[in-house]
Design a protein around this motif. Structure first.
Motif, PDB file in Angstrom:
ATOM      1  N   ASP A  83       0.854  -1.188   0.000  1.00 49.05           N
ATOM      2  CA  ASP A  83       0.000   0.000   0.000  1.00 49.05           C
ATOM      3  C   ASP A  83       0.891   1.240   0.000  1.00 49.05           C
ATOM      4  O   ASP A  83       0.910   2.012   0.959  1.00 49.05           O
ATOM      5  CB  ASP A  83      -0.925  -0.014   1.217  1.00 49.05           C
ATOM      6  N   CYS A  84       1.634   1.425  -1.087  1.00 45.65           N
ATOM      7  CA  CYS A  84       2.623   2.503  -1.116  1.00 45.65           C
ATOM      8  C   CYS A  84       2.073   3.846  -1.581  1.00 45.65           C
ATOM      9  O   CYS A  84       2.688   4.880  -1.330  1.00 45.65           O
ATOM     10  CB  CYS A  84       3.846   2.115  -1.938  1.00 45.65           C
ATOM     11  N   PHE A  85       0.913   3.852  -2.224  1.00 45.38           N
ATOM     12  CA  PHE A  85       0.356   5.126  -2.678  1.00 45.38           C
ATOM     13  C   PHE A  85      -0.604   5.666  -1.627  1.00 45.38           C
ATOM     14  O   PHE A  85      -1.823   5.618  -1.773  1.00 45.38           O
ATOM     15  CB  PHE A  85      -0.301   4.970  -4.055  1.00 45.38           C
ATOM     16  N   VAL A 144      -1.779   9.233  -5.338  1.00 48.51           N
ATOM     17  CA  VAL A 144      -2.703   9.017  -4.220  1.00 48.51           C
ATOM     18  C   VAL A 144      -4.074   9.578  -4.573  1.00 48.51           C
ATOM     19  O   VAL A 144      -5.109   8.930  -4.331  1.00 48.51           O
ATOM     20  CB  VAL A 144      -2.160   9.660  -2.922  1.00 48.51           C
ATOM     21  N   ASN A 145      -4.110  10.761  -5.186  1.00 46.27           N
ATOM     22  CA  ASN A 145      -5.387  11.352  -5.577  1.00 46.27           C
ATOM     23  C   ASN A 145      -6.107  10.500  -6.615  1.00 46.27           C
ATOM     24  O   ASN A 145      -7.319  10.299  -6.536  1.00 46.27           O
ATOM     25  CB  ASN A 145      -5.191  12.778  -6.080  1.00 46.27           C
ATOM     26  N   TYR A 146      -5.361   9.977  -7.601  1.00 50.18           N
ATOM     27  CA  TYR A 146      -5.961   9.084  -8.592  1.00 50.18           C
ATOM     28  C   TYR A 146      -6.501   7.824  -7.922  1.00 50.18           C
ATOM     29  O   TYR A 146      -7.582   7.345  -8.252  1.00 50.18           O
ATOM     30  CB  TYR A 146      -4.951   8.687  -9.673  1.00 50.18           C
ATOM     31  N   LYS A 147      -5.726   7.296  -6.983  1.00 52.50           N
ATOM     32  CA  LYS A 147      -6.138   6.081  -6.277  1.00 52.50           C
ATOM     33  C   LYS A 147      -7.416   6.332  -5.489  1.00 52.50           C
ATOM     34  O   LYS A 147      -8.358   5.521  -5.537  1.00 52.50           O
ATOM     35  CB  LYS A 147      -5.024   5.608  -5.346  1.00 52.50           C
ATOM     36  N   ILE A 148      -7.476   7.436  -4.768  1.00 54.90           N
ATOM     37  CA  ILE A 148      -8.660   7.764  -3.981  1.00 54.90           C
ATOM     38  C   ILE A 148      -9.856   7.966  -4.891  1.00 54.90           C
ATOM     39  O   ILE A 148     -10.953   7.458  -4.636  1.00 54.90           O
ATOM     40  CB  ILE A 148      -8.404   9.026  -3.103  1.00 54.90           C
ATOM     41  N   GLU A 149      -9.655   8.682  -5.991  1.00 57.18           N
ATOM     42  CA  GLU A 149     -10.734   8.914  -6.960  1.00 57.18           C
ATOM     43  C   GLU A 149     -11.219   7.605  -7.563  1.00 57.18           C
ATOM     44  O   GLU A 149     -12.416   7.373  -7.711  1.00 57.18           O
ATOM     45  CB  GLU A 149     -10.212   9.858  -8.056  1.00 57.18           C
ATOM     46  N   ASN A 150     -10.272   6.728  -7.877  1.00 57.44           N
ATOM     47  CA  ASN A 150     -10.600   5.426  -8.441  1.00 57.44           C
ATOM     48  C   ASN A 150     -11.343   4.568  -7.435  1.00 57.44           C
ATOM     49  O   ASN A 150     -12.309   3.866  -7.774  1.00 57.44           O
ATOM     50  CB  ASN A 150      -9.322   4.735  -8.912  1.00 57.44           C
ATOM     51  N   ASP A 151     -10.912   4.584  -6.165  1.00 60.32           N
ATOM     52  CA  ASP A 151     -11.573   3.801  -5.115  1.00 60.32           C
ATOM     53  C   ASP A 151     -13.008   4.277  -4.907  1.00 60.32           C
ATOM     54  O   ASP A 151     -13.904   3.476  -4.657  1.00 60.32           O
ATOM     55  CB  ASP A 151     -10.806   3.897  -3.803  1.00 60.32           C
ATOM     56  N   LEU A 152     -13.231   5.587  -5.028  1.00 54.39           N
ATOM     57  CA  LEU A 152     -14.582   6.128  -4.859  1.00 54.39           C
ATOM     58  C   LEU A 152     -15.487   5.749  -6.033  1.00 54.39           C
ATOM     59  O   LEU A 152     -16.688   5.574  -5.863  1.00 54.39           O
ATOM     60  CB  LEU A 152     -14.532   7.655  -4.723  1.00 54.39           C
ATOM     61  N   THR A 153     -14.877   5.607  -7.218  1.00 54.60           N
ATOM     62  CA  THR A 153     -15.645   5.238  -8.401  1.00 54.60           C
ATOM     63  C   THR A 153     -16.119   3.797  -8.312  1.00 54.60           C
ATOM     64  O   THR A 153     -17.228   3.469  -8.696  1.00 54.60           O
ATOM     65  CB  THR A 153     -14.809   5.414  -9.678  1.00 54.60           C
TER      66      THR A 153
END
Length: 154
Positions: A83-85, A144-153
């Motif tokens: 979980d590096c990002f 991290v922002n892409y990951k968070i956005e992707n997780d929310l999607t």
């Protein structure tokens, strides 16, 4: 040979090196008053007038280097946990940038006392390390922002 297994071994090996350097760094900082005194006594190129300044500057740089190593250890722990990002790595990279620029400033001050090629190389090295750490922090923050956005999607 399994590539993933090789990567894991490399990560664990790197973490061991960082921990070794951290321990060795503590010993080195604690020995500075003695090692600098020995150096000044055996090499006439350095004036005894600078003893306390050197102890302070090198101890400060040593502590900053330990803080950099600690942040690297924390980052390697996130890599090990797959979980590096995460934002904590962005914070670590930003801290490493600050610690590196503080070492740069301290070494510039050291160059005022006794300018040497080695000190100048350290100034350049840690200045570049500071820039790279800051840039990597921005890259990680985007990831991290892409990951968070992707997780929310999802």
């Amino acid at each position: 040979m399994n590539t993933e297994n090789s990567v894991n071994k490399l990560i664990y090996f790197t973490r061991l090196i960082v921990l070794f350097l951290f321990g060795f760094g503590i010993i080195t900082i604690l020995s500075l008053p003695f090692s600098i005194k020995w150096y000044i006594e055996h090499f006439e190129t350095t004036s005894k007038d600078y003893y306390y300044a050197f102890v302070l500057i090198f101890a400060f740089c040593g502590v900053m280097a330990l803080l950099i190593l600690w942040q690297l250890k924390k980052m390697l722990d996130t890599v090990i946990s797959n979980d590096c990002f995460v934002l904590s790595n962005v914070v670590s990279l930003n801290k490493m940038s600050v610690y590196s620029i503080l070492i740069t400033i301290a070494m510039v001050i050291r160059c005022i006392f006794t300018p040497t090629f080695t000190a100048a190389c350290m100034v350049l090295t840690f200045f570049i390390a500071s820039l790279f750490s800051k840039i990597l922090a921005m890259v990680f923050e985007s990831a991290v922002n892409y990951k968070i956005e992707n997780d929310l999607t999802i």
